[in-house]
Write an enzyme that holds these catalytic residues in place. Structure first.
Site, short mmCIF file in Angstrom:
data_model
loop_
_atom_site.label_atom_id
_atom_site.label_comp_id
_atom_site.label_asym_id
_atom_site.label_seq_id
_atom_site.Cartn_x
_atom_site.Cartn_y
_atom_site.Cartn_z
N ARG A 127 1.39 -1.12 8.36
CA ARG A 127 0.22 -1.96 8.11
C ARG A 127 0.19 -3.12 9.11
NH1 ARG A 127 -0.60 -4.16 2.11
NH2 ARG A 127 1.34 -5.28 2.47
N ASP A 173 12.14 1.54 -6.03
CA ASP A 173 12.91 2.27 -5.01
C ASP A 173 12.50 1.88 -3.59
OD1 ASP A 173 10.43 3.38 -4.87
OD2 ASP A 173 11.05 5.42 -5.34
N ASP A 210 -1.14 -12.34 -5.84
CA ASP A 210 -0.25 -11.86 -4.78
C ASP A 210 -0.94 -10.81 -3.92
OD1 ASP A 210 0.10 -10.54 -7.41
OD2 ASP A 210 1.27 -9.10 -6.29
N ASN A 211 -2.13 -10.39 -4.30
CA ASN A 211 -2.86 -9.40 -3.50
C ASN A 211 -4.08 -10.02 -2.84
OD1 ASN A 211 -1.03 -7.41 -4.16
ND2 ASN A 211 -2.22 -6.66 -5.89
N LYS A 239 5.49 -0.18 5.22
CA LYS A 239 5.33 -0.16 3.77
C LYS A 239 5.90 1.16 3.24
CE LYS A 239 1.69 -1.19 0.45
NZ LYS A 239 0.24 -1.32 0.25
N ASP A 254 -3.86 -4.89 0.29
CA ASP A 254 -3.28 -4.14 -0.83
C ASP A 254 -4.27 -3.17 -1.47
OD1 ASP A 254 -0.85 -5.09 -0.31
OD2 ASP A 254 -0.56 -6.20 -2.17
#
Ligand code: AMP
Ligand code: MG
Length: 489
Positions: free
Chosen positions: A173, A122, A249-250, A110, A259
């Site tokens: 992770r 980025d 999405d988490n 990550k 997350d």
């Protein structure tokens, strides 16, 4: 040097499930922390690896042979608004390994640079959020709550630009998988039923093999995910955890906490508590979490409807029943956990009221969530009432409540010591308090990781009162309270 025995099952799914993504080179990687115990659990032999070798691998500089190097596609509801394409914008799946217990685990970098899903980002991570995720995910593990893990944290030797220039870092992770509700939504939004079926079958084989061969496996999958989420969120509430950004999405379909962005633990008890700077309306406040989990599960069920019974009405009805079942399961689990926190054995009608009136007094008195339950355990074990009363601004309220509580536990045949031990097994003494995390991050930004190391060590035995770590049981002074947390972006 360790050899990763990768077996990348997700990569064997159709190509539209992911995009190839390679880690960017880090200029001067430096190891902050490596989780050797977890590496062993994963069958990775790093016993002879130097810190330099570890930093090279876990910055993404030296990608091991057989790595998947992909970014996973997903969509998601962010604060209730649907975004059809999110995906791993700052995460790259290194690959899957089978651990010591035969469980498949994802290893993901990550913050290792841009991917095809980075949009304007980025693809990097700043040191602060990396340290926060490391500490909190490992604390969750020690608390016994299903969670993704942290295998390594590495400084990249490069700056990332947020509001200011910050040191860049990579967190490695580990998750039983990174498949989210949003992964299903990605394909549902495209009407791609074939992909939904392939994904659902993959999830069943990987996380719910007991459902294989059932007559209605996809409905059973909704039920099974709902059951794990009910358990998970009840456990969060039992330790005062606020996830902070429970977007679809988490939320992992495996039932692990995933997350760790603006997450935080309660100090003083307030069910409306919100820490996240971006959650201005309190959508993801402490007490809203079960309702939000249920809302997310409804979105999950919707994606599976095309795979269910031929008659659409029947599928909708069955999916609704699963969501009602979530509510029932959550409530039962919550009650069970809070009964144990209060030292109640058996079930009595009035228990809910007894629990809620304690919580109400705590709220009125700004009593510290963690310390209050720990103190109650001591009172149960024979310490005097003042031990609990000391946590309340209004000791009279606490005293009145204690009289009711004593009546309730009168028939309990356990010894006071036994009762205290049982309570302390669910009432942690040490949690990753916000001000402590902040302190560790600030020291880390100044190049000193000893504060981080010490806090990490203290969080390894959260249910024990270890004299060396006594300071971590203290609540923040009012002026030390950290009221705002930020996402890693
Ligand atoms: P989060 O809210 O942190 O879970 O992230 C939401 C979405 O934003 C995901 O698709 C992430 O991959 C993406 N994202 C977050 N931070 C960055 C970043 N620095 N660069 C690229 N994508 C990002
Ligand atoms: Mg996310």
């Amino acid at each position: 040097m360790a050899v990763f025995a990768f077996d990348n099952s997700y990569q064997r799914l159709p190509e539209r499930f992911y995009r190839p993504a390679s880690p960017a080179a880090a200029r001067a990687p430096r190891l902050i922390r490596f989780n050797a115990a977890l590496a062993e659990e994963l069958n990775l032999d790093f016993a002879r690896a130097s810190d330099e070798e570890l930093a090279a691998i876990f910055s993404g500089n030296s990608l091991p042979e057989g790595a998947a190097a992909i970014a996973m596609a997903y969509a998601g509801h962010q604060f209730g608004n649907f975004v059809p394409q999110l995906g791993d914008g700052r995460a790259i799946l290194m690959g899957e390994v089978v651990d010591r217990d035969g469980q498949r685990r994802d290893i993901q970098l990550k913050g290792a640079g841009v991917t095809p899903f980075s949009r304007n980002g980025d693809g990097r991570a700043a040191l602060g959020p990396v340290l926060r995720e490391y500490l909190v995910s490992e604390a969750m593990q020690a608390l016994g709550i299903p969670t993704t893990r942290a295998l390594a944290a590495v400084l990249t030797g490069e700056a990332v630009h947020r509001e200011t220039k910050l040191p860049g870092a990579v967190l490695t992770r580990v998750a039983s998988s990174h498949i989210r509700i949003g992964t299903f939504q990605f394909f549902a939004a495209r009407g791609d039923d074939e992909a939904i079926k392939a994904l659902a079958d993959h999830v069943i084989a990987r996380h719910y093999p007991e459902l294989e061969g059932l007559e209605q496996p996809y409905l059973a999958l909704v039920n099974a995910v709902a059951a794990r989420q009910a358990d998970l969120v009840a456990r969060w509430l039992s330790v005062g955890f606020i996830h902070g950004v429970m977007n679809t999405d988490n939320m992992a379909v495996s039932g692990e906490t995933i997350d760790f962005g603006p997450c935080a633990f309660l100090d003083e008890y307030d069910p409306r508590k919100v820490f996240s700077s971006i959650d201005q309306r309190g959508r993801y406040a402490y007490a809203n979490q079960p309702g939000i989990a249920q809302w997310n599960l409804a979105r999950f069920a919707e994606t599976l409807l095309p795979l269910m019974a031929a008659r659409e009405e029947e599928s909708v009805e069955a999916a609704n029943a699963a969501l009602t079942e979530f509510g029932r399961l959550f409530q039962a689990r919550w009650l069970d956990l809070f009964r144990t926190k209060l030292g109640l054995v058996g079930e009595e009608e009035a228990d809910l009221d007894l629990i809620n009136s304690l919580l109400k007094s705590m709220q009125d008195s700004e009593a510290d969530f963690t310390r209050t339950f720990r103190a109650l355990g001591k009172v149960a074990g024979g310490a005097g009432d003042p031990v609990l009363e000391a946590e309340f601004a209004d000791p009279i309220g606490a005293g009145d409540w204690l009289r009711r509580w004593r009546l309730r536990i009168e028939d309990d045949l356990r010894t006071p010591e036994e009762r205290q031990v049982a309570m302390e097994a669910v009432n942690p003494a040490v949690i990753p308090r916000n001000h402590r995390i902040e302190e560790a991050i600030q020291a880390g930004l100044a190049g000193d990781f000893t504060v981080f190391e010490r806090l990490h060590a203290a969080l390894q035995s959260p249910y024990a009162e270890i004299p060396e770590f006594a300071a971590y049981q203290e609540k923040p002074a009012v002026e030390e309270r950290v009221e705002r947390t930020f996402c890693g972006t």
